[in-house]
Enzyme design. Structure first.
Site: not given
Lengths: 502, 279
Positions: A277, A408, A203, A311
């Site tokens: 992750e 973040e 996906k 990330c």
């Protein structure tokens, strides 16, 4: 931006002149015509492209211009069912029993085909995602090919993956990938899954589906059996349907920590294997003996690579007090020289922000930091007025409790803090819920080892940053997720292991 | 009245190297199969869980800082002391109705498990980590790192059920809060005395006797617990406990105490360090 950028204090007239001269460069635009973007893309299920059952589509746009690129089929629950069923048939119908050597050859083929068509993939990645062509050409596509090539060689050597363990495939793997490295994440996920004998339902992210669909086309060119790799495009609900599907034996997710937790809850008690992750707030720690010229480049790579949509970005700079002033002066001068603009221009260092929602989020963080009294440095040069762009930004004068120091941002924004001792550096680096990456800059080896042993991070880059390799396990601890991708450790995540003889 | 009157033992918790009663003041009567009272064993509460986690967190950094060789020696010492206490432990299992041969076998398996894991400590990095051959001028080194504080839902079957989870967890540098009840209540409490006299620093191993159904949700919720091993969790509790564990992304594992590399790997994560090799 509604905040007023701080004039770079250390920028003398010579630097300003250099910056002006630097702004006057001849564009070198990569030709778009190497790739044909079709007006319409379907789902890839059981080796065939088809519309979604309910006929729904969504648009993917070009972040650099806002232009509509294509309509893409939006997979609903029924389409996910079909894809999982196709993957199951392909698994039981032969893929799991194929000799490792044959699976290896298929993967080698895909790797070669990707190398053959690398320019096409690079251009499409930059058009659909907004990243500079220099990065998609030199990093994303070659590294994607490397993941396929590396894992191909594992397919017939799986008994060596974990010492003393016999290895069998898991079955059908559901893989959900983000928009920051669309092709690389697809290859990064598909390659080990197929090498280990699993079949895949992939996906892609809603805003960047095109290179994954092109990869599916290439997989068909490699003559893989139908259903071994299926691609279902759509929004988060498609991913949620895939993750929670009872026919999926393992879920591999790369994305936000919030979605990761939702998947974890959805899978609670099911026994489905899972690797996550997730997000990060990587600290780049600079000690006072570090080679500052290299440090400046490392910090730039750490936070401005891929517009900071990474990330594992080095989004926090922790600099030892004695060199903080000099390093910040150098950094402020350096960002004057970063070229923000057309992703297809080979001169471009910082491309387009992936989506307007992400741009708003980044703006919100920087405006919040300004409101909290932080100093904001941005280049004097204007960024393109059309399209989604944000300038490289340095936020300093932080106390440590600000949102920008803890959360973040996922954008080209560096939050700067200082420290005095090694222990303080470690404490500040570890003062987040995340634990994905960290950087250490010092000329002293023992300091690297001492510090790295105390950092809560899955990957530590010493005197370098943002290095990746299929042979090197990547992944986080704490709220950055669990499991590893790459290396022997990453293979183990796609295998059912049992002691030999058991 | 002739002969000597025996001194009965008080069965308490083991937290931070000390032997407190439950903060709640609650105890659970443990009896022989024919109903004779053996002891009132401390019944751990939510507050005891929190105290145990705090003790485990406090001890974790220093324990991880020991060399694997040193951790191996200490775990071997646990095996030695267990061997010396084997008759007592087997007797405590027999008293609650475990057949004599089974009780002895359980204790022997526990001792052997401790020996197995003692010898694993200084092999773990070599087996689970290594130098990775990356395509560039870098040294790329993967080593294992402990997860931190591990909560262990031990099966309430005996000594082995506890030792077989505690030893691999602490071998890898974690500290633990182990929970056991049922027939294992007496021996779990006694196991604290074994640990306390085996050079295991206080707080590295914390042992709670109590009810899984009552206490596991607190451990699964706790933000300062990094892993929960549900090997001995009650049937049907997994969905709830795993959903709770999701809040801080705890690892949930079911090692079953199997003596192999997979169990060792379940109790650690991999850290990879890159360094340029060019000048």
């Amino acid at each position: 931006m509604t905040t007023t950028p701080h004039r770079a204090a250390g920028a003398d007239s010579g630097t300003a002149g250099l910056a002006r001269a630097f702004a006057e460069y001849v564009p070198s635009i990569e030709a778009r015509d190497v790739v044909t973007v079709r007006p319409r893309y379907g789902l890839v299920i059981d080796g065939a492209e088809r519309e979604a059952r309910e006929g729904r589509v969504f648009a993917t746009t070009e972040p650099a211009t806002g232009a509509h690129l294509a309509d893409v089929a939006e997979a609903g629950d029924g389409d996910v069912d079909d894809a999982v069923a196709a993957a199951r048939r392909a698994y039981e119908g032969g893929w799991r029993d194929l000799p490792g050597r044959a699976r290896a050859k298929y993967l080698f083929r895909i790797a070669r085909l990707l190398q053959d068509r690398s320019r096409e993939f690079a251009v499409l990645e930059s058009i659909d995602g907004g990243k500079p062509i220099r990065e998609s050409r030199d990093i994303d596509v070659p590294l994607a090919a490397a993941h396929l090539f590396h894992h191909a060689g594992w397919a017939d050597k799986l008994e060596y993956a974990v010492p003393g363990m016999s290895a069998r495939p898991l079955g059908v793997v559901g893989q959900i990938i983000p928009w920051n490295f669309p092709l690389l994440m697809a290859a990064w996920k598909i390659a080990p899954a197929l090498a280990c004998g699993n079949t895949v339902v992939l996906k892609p992210a809603e805003t960047t589906p095109l290179t994954a669909l092109l990869l599916a086309e290439l997989i068909a060119e490699a003559d893989l059996p139908p259903g071994v790799v299926n691609v279902v495009t759509g929004p988060g609900t498609t991913g949620a349907a895939l993750a929670a599907h009872p026919g999926v034996d393992k879920v591999a997710f790369t994305g936000s920590t919030g979605v990761g937790k939702a998947i974890l809850r959805a899978l609670a008690g099911t026994g489905t294997r899972l690797t996550l992750e997730l997000g990060g707030k990587g600290a780049n720690i600079v000690f006072d003996d570090a080679a500052l010229d290299q440090v400046v480049e490392g910090i730039v790579d750490g936070i401005f690579f891929n517009q900071g949509h990474v990330c594992c970005a080095g989004s926090r700079l922790l600099v030892q007090e004695g060199v903080a002033g000099e390093l910040l002066d150098r950094l402020r001068r350096r960002i004057e020289l970063l070229r923000v603009g057309d992703p297809l221009d080979k001169n471009t260092d910082v491309g387009a922000i992936n989506s307007s929602a992400q741009l708003e989020r980044i703006r919100g963080f920087v405006e919040g930091a300004a409101a909290e009294g932080c100093r904001i440095d941005q280049p004097a040069r204007a960024i393109p007025s059309e399209g989604l762009f944000f300038p490289p930004t340095i936020v300093s004068g932080l106390g440590g409790s600000e949102a920008i120091a803890r959360e973040e941002v996922f954008g080209p924004v560096l939050a700067v803090q200082t420290f005095r001792t090694e222990a303080e550096a470690v404490a500040k680096a570890n003062a987040t819920a995340y634990g994905l990456s960290a950087g250490i800059w010092t000329e002293k080896g023992s300091r690297i080892l001492w510090t790295s042993q105390r950092l809560r991070a899955g990957v530590v880059w010493a005197n370098c940053f943002n290095q990746f390799d299929p042979a090197s396990p990547f992944g986080g601890v704490r709220e950055s997720g669990f499991g590893r991708e790459g290396g022997r450790q990453g293979l183990a995540e796609y295998l059912s292991l049992a002691p030999v003889g058991a | 009245m002739t002969g000597r009157l025996e001194v009965r033992k008080t069965y308490k918790l083991f937290i931070g190297g000390a032997f407190p009663r439950s903060e709640s003041g609650r105890t659970t009567p443990v009896t022989t199969p024919d109903g004779r009272l053996l002891a009132h064993v401390a019944q751990a509460s939510r507050k005891d869980v929190r105290d145990a986690v705090r003790a485990a967190r406090g001890a974790q950094g220093a324990w991880d800082g020991r060399t694997p060789y040193n951790r191996g020696q200490i775990i071997y010492r646990v095996a030695e002391v267990l061997e010396g206490r084997s008759a007592q432990l087997a007797g405590e299992l027999e008293a609650v109705g475990v057949a004599s041969a089974d009780a002895r076998a359980d204790v022997e398996r526990a001792i052997d498990a401790a020996v197995y894991w003692a010898g694993f400590a200084d092999k773990l990095d070599a087996l689970a980590g290594g130098v990775n051959p990356v395509a560039g001028p870098f040294l790329n080194l993967s080593t294992t790192v402990p997860l931190g504080v591990c909560a262990l839902a031990c099966p309430g079957t005996g000594v082995h059920g506890v030792v077989s989870l505690v030893c691999p967890a602490i071998m890898a540098g974690n500290t633990v809060v182990a929970l056991a009840g049922g027939p294992a209540a007496l021996v779990t409490s006694t196991l604290g005395e074994v640990i306390a006299t085996s050079d295991v620093p206080g707080g590295v191993v914390n042992l709670l006797t109590g009810d899984h159904a009552q206490l596991l949700p607190w451990l699964a919720d706790h933000d300062d617990v990094d892993l929960i091993d549900l090997s001995g969790a009650p049937d049907g509790s997994a969905a709830d406990l795993e959903a709770r564990a999701a809040d801080n992304l705890k690892r949930t594992v079911r090692t079953g105490g199997a003596e192999d590399l997979l169990t060792a790997m379940a109790f650690c994560e991999i850290r990879t360090v890159w360094h340029p090799a060019r000048i």
